[in-house]
Design a protein around this motif. Structure first.
Motif, PDB file in Angstrom:
ATOM      1  N   GLY A 107     -51.984 -94.232 102.640  1.00 35.14           N
ATOM      2  CA  GLY A 107     -51.467 -94.876 101.431  1.00 35.14           C
ATOM      3  C   GLY A 107     -51.542 -94.003 100.193  1.00 35.14           C
ATOM      4  N   SER A 108     -51.744 -92.698 100.372  1.00 39.22           N
ATOM      5  CA  SER A 108     -51.866 -91.859  99.178  1.00 39.22           C
ATOM      6  C   SER A 108     -50.496 -91.683  98.536  1.00 39.22           C
ATOM      7  CB  SER A 108     -52.460 -90.501  99.531  1.00 39.22           C
ATOM      8  OG  SER A 108     -51.504 -89.717 100.204  1.00 39.22           O
ATOM      9  N   ARG A 109     -50.510 -91.634  97.217  1.00 34.85           N
ATOM     10  CA  ARG A 109     -49.253 -91.526  96.484  1.00 34.85           C
ATOM     11  C   ARG A 109     -48.739 -90.102  96.558  1.00 34.85           C
ATOM     12  NH1 ARG A 109     -50.691 -93.251  90.808  1.00 34.85           N
ATOM     13  NH2 ARG A 109     -52.105 -91.521  91.130  1.00 34.85           N
ATOM     14  N   LYS A 110     -47.423 -90.002  96.590  1.00 33.42           N
ATOM     15  CA  LYS A 110     -46.855 -88.689  96.835  1.00 33.42           C
ATOM     16  C   LYS A 110     -45.603 -88.492  95.996  1.00 33.42           C
ATOM     17  CE  LYS A 110     -45.772 -87.914 101.229  1.00 33.42           C
ATOM     18  NZ  LYS A 110     -46.019 -87.530 102.607  1.00 33.42           N
ATOM     19  N   VAL A 111     -45.476 -87.290  95.455  1.00 31.16           N
ATOM     20  CA  VAL A 111     -44.241 -86.910  94.773  1.00 31.16           C
ATOM     21  C   VAL A 111     -43.596 -85.809  95.600  1.00 31.16           C
ATOM     22  CG1 VAL A 111     -43.279 -85.774  92.726  1.00 31.16           C
ATOM     23  CG2 VAL A 111     -44.985 -87.579  92.458  1.00 31.16           C
ATOM     24  N   PHE A 112     -42.302 -85.972  95.854  1.00 30.78           N
ATOM     25  CA  PHE A 112     -41.565 -84.998  96.657  1.00 30.78           C
ATOM     26  C   PHE A 112     -40.577 -84.293  95.739  1.00 30.78           C
ATOM     27  CE2 PHE A 112     -38.348 -83.687  99.822  1.00 30.78           C
ATOM     28  CZ  PHE A 112     -39.180 -83.018 100.705  1.00 30.78           C
ATOM     29  N   VAL A 113     -40.694 -82.969  95.669  1.00 31.12           N
ATOM     30  CA  VAL A 113     -39.883 -82.184  94.749  1.00 31.12           C
ATOM     31  C   VAL A 113     -38.622 -81.652  95.438  1.00 31.12           C
ATOM     32  CG1 VAL A 113     -39.857 -80.112  93.292  1.00 31.12           C
ATOM     33  CG2 VAL A 113     -41.918 -81.528  93.413  1.00 31.12           C
ATOM     34  N   VAL A 114     -37.468 -81.900  94.825  1.00 30.93           N
ATOM     35  CA  VAL A 114     -36.202 -81.366  95.324  1.00 30.93           C
ATOM     36  C   VAL A 114     -35.532 -80.617  94.165  1.00 30.93           C
ATOM     37  CG1 VAL A 114     -33.985 -81.877  96.410  1.00 30.93           C
ATOM     38  CG2 VAL A 114     -35.948 -83.331  96.889  1.00 30.93           C
ATOM     39  N   ASP A 115     -35.769 -79.318  94.109  1.00 26.50           N
ATOM     40  CA  ASP A 115     -35.203 -78.492  93.042  1.00 26.50           C
ATOM     41  C   ASP A 115     -34.367 -77.390  93.695  1.00 26.50           C
ATOM     42  OD1 ASP A 115     -34.804 -77.113  90.578  1.00 26.50           O
ATOM     43  OD2 ASP A 115     -36.508 -75.828  91.045  1.00 26.50           O
ATOM     44  N   GLU A 116     -33.075 -77.533  93.839  1.00 29.95           N
ATOM     45  CA  GLU A 116     -32.289 -78.549  93.186  1.00 29.95           C
ATOM     46  C   GLU A 116     -31.246 -79.106  94.141  1.00 29.95           C
ATOM     47  OE1 GLU A 116     -29.973 -77.182  89.819  1.00 29.95           O
ATOM     48  OE2 GLU A 116     -28.826 -75.813  91.021  1.00 29.95           O
ATOM     49  N   ILE A 117     -30.575 -80.167  93.684  1.00 36.35           N
ATOM     50  CA  ILE A 117     -29.411 -80.660  94.428  1.00 36.35           C
ATOM     51  C   ILE A 117     -28.207 -80.021  93.750  1.00 36.35           C
ATOM     52  CG2 ILE A 117     -28.064 -82.689  95.067  1.00 36.35           C
ATOM     53  CD1 ILE A 117     -30.652 -84.305  94.987  1.00 36.35           C
ATOM     54  N   GLY A 118     -27.848 -78.831  94.209  1.00 38.02           N
ATOM     55  CA  GLY A 118     -26.778 -78.076  93.576  1.00 38.02           C
ATOM     56  C   GLY A 118     -25.756 -77.618  94.593  1.00 38.02           C
ATOM     57  N   LYS A 119     -24.812 -76.856  94.107  1.00 42.33           N
ATOM     58  CA  LYS A 119     -23.700 -76.423  94.958  1.00 42.33           C
ATOM     59  C   LYS A 119     -24.171 -75.715  96.217  1.00 42.33           C
ATOM     60  CE  LYS A 119     -19.466 -75.583  92.493  1.00 42.33           C
ATOM     61  NZ  LYS A 119     -19.121 -74.975  91.241  1.00 42.33           N
ATOM     62  N   MET A 120     -25.148 -74.821  96.069  1.00 40.46           N
ATOM     63  CA  MET A 120     -25.593 -74.023  97.224  1.00 40.46           C
ATOM     64  C   MET A 120     -26.199 -74.917  98.286  1.00 40.46           C
ATOM     65  SD  MET A 120     -27.162 -70.606  95.488  1.00 40.46           S
ATOM     66  CE  MET A 120     -26.169 -69.594  94.384  1.00 40.46           C
ATOM     67  N   GLU A 121     -27.079 -75.829  97.833  1.00 41.73           N
ATOM     68  CA  GLU A 121     -27.792 -76.692  98.781  1.00 41.73           C
ATOM     69  C   GLU A 121     -26.847 -77.675  99.470  1.00 41.73           C
ATOM     70  OE1 GLU A 121     -30.548 -75.192  95.652  1.00 41.73           O
ATOM     71  OE2 GLU A 121     -28.594 -76.135  95.575  1.00 41.73           O
ATOM     72  N   LEU A 122     -25.769 -78.051  98.768  1.00 41.05           N
ATOM     73  CA  LEU A 122     -24.890 -79.091  99.300  1.00 41.05           C
ATOM     74  C   LEU A 122     -23.942 -78.599 100.394  1.00 41.05           C
ATOM     75  CD1 LEU A 122     -24.178 -81.259  96.150  1.00 41.05           C
ATOM     76  CD2 LEU A 122     -25.821 -81.611  97.977  1.00 41.05           C
ATOM     77  N   PHE A 123     -23.995 -77.312 100.735  1.00 40.77           N
ATOM     78  CA  PHE A 123     -23.273 -76.856 101.927  1.00 40.77           C
ATOM     79  C   PHE A 123     -23.927 -77.422 103.183  1.00 40.77           C
ATOM     80  CE2 PHE A 123     -21.816 -73.179  99.235  1.00 40.77           C
ATOM     81  CZ  PHE A 123     -20.473 -73.491  99.308  1.00 40.77           C
ATOM     82  N   SER A 124     -25.176 -77.864 103.055  1.00 43.46           N
ATOM     83  CA  SER A 124     -25.913 -78.361 104.214  1.00 43.46           C
ATOM     84  C   SER A 124     -25.771 -79.873 104.337  1.00 43.46           C
ATOM     85  CB  SER A 124     -27.399 -78.005 104.082  1.00 43.46           C
ATOM     86  OG  SER A 124     -28.142 -78.728 105.046  1.00 43.46           O
ATOM     87  N   GLN A 125     -25.043 -80.308 105.370  1.00 43.58           N
ATOM     88  CA  GLN A 125     -24.891 -81.747 105.613  1.00 43.58           C
ATOM     89  C   GLN A 125     -26.241 -82.385 105.959  1.00 43.58           C
ATOM     90  OE1 GLN A 125     -22.155 -83.565 105.004  1.00 43.58           O
ATOM     91  NE2 GLN A 125     -21.335 -81.618 104.254  1.00 43.58           N
ATOM     92  N   SER A 126     -27.075 -81.644 106.669  1.00 44.76           N
ATOM     93  CA  SER A 126     -28.398 -82.174 107.040  1.00 44.76           C
ATOM     94  C   SER A 126     -29.248 -82.413 105.795  1.00 44.76           C
ATOM     95  CB  SER A 126     -29.136 -81.200 107.960  1.00 44.76           C
ATOM     96  OG  SER A 126     -28.292 -80.793 109.001  1.00 44.76           O
TER      97      SER A 126
END
Length: 195
Positions: A107-126
């Motif tokens: 039950g530990s609190r967690k922050v998940f970092v996604v830096d960034e949702i940009g053009k390069m990353e969005l080539f990946s459908q997964s």
């Protein structure tokens, strides 16, 4: 009710730096932080590409300035401007991080970092699927960055921007030093509702 926090703003305004500062503050207050940041790679003062760096310090290529040697390999290339995106490297490092994100550790609190949702990353459908699942999961709060809309809108970035459970902070040169406290306060609020 916000569940996730995203920063937006022009390139080079300091979004990643703010994310890193927020992570340091969260960790020192006892919050688990996982995920990844995108850092530029410089050689001799010139930007040659971007790396993905996980919160545990693993590093892998996201993109490099395209050289003709790579072009002659005949593999399909994903280009953003002058940068060739190294999709296998990005997916190999980033996707496993998402797999464990739903695991609630006592039950530990967690922050998940996604830096960034940009053009390069969005080539990946997964990657797109993994981000959507994580946004919808109740196991964690996402702290992420999205580019400011220019030209053709990026599907997932706009989807994130319009979600009711996402608070978006616009980062500017004027506010970037003052905004950290607001970001942290919002994250703490979000975390109260994820357990």
């Amino acid at each position: 009710m916000s569940k996730h926090v995203f920063l937006t703003g022009p390139p080079g305004v300091g979004k990643t730096t703010l994310v890193q500062k927020a992570c340091e503050a969260l960790v020192s207050s006892g919050v688990r932080v996982e995920g990844f940041c995108t850092e530029e790679v410089r050689e001799g003062g010139r930007r040659v590409g971007f790396d993905v760096v996980t919160m545990t310090g693993e590093r892998g290529h996201l993109s490099r300035i395209r050289d003709d040697a790579a072009a002659s390999c005949g593999r399909r290339e994903y280009m953003v401007g002058q940068y060739a995106v190294d999709l296998p490297s990005f997916e190999g490092l980033a996707l496993p991080l998402f797999r464990n994100v739903g695991a609630v550790d006592g039950g530990s609190r967690k922050v998940f970092v996604v830096d960034e949702i940009g053009k390069m990353e969005l080539f990946s459908q997964s990657f797109i699927r993994a981000v959507r699942q994580t946004l919808d999961s109740s196991a964690c709060t996402i702290l992420g960055t999205i580019p400011i809309p220019k030209g053709k809108p990026l599907g997932l970035a706009e989807e994130v921007r319009s979600r009711r459970d996402v608070k978006v902070f616009a980062v500017s040169k004027e506010n970037r030093n003052a905004i950290l406290q607001d970001i942290l306060a919002t994250l703490q609020e979000c975390l109260k509702h994820t357990t």
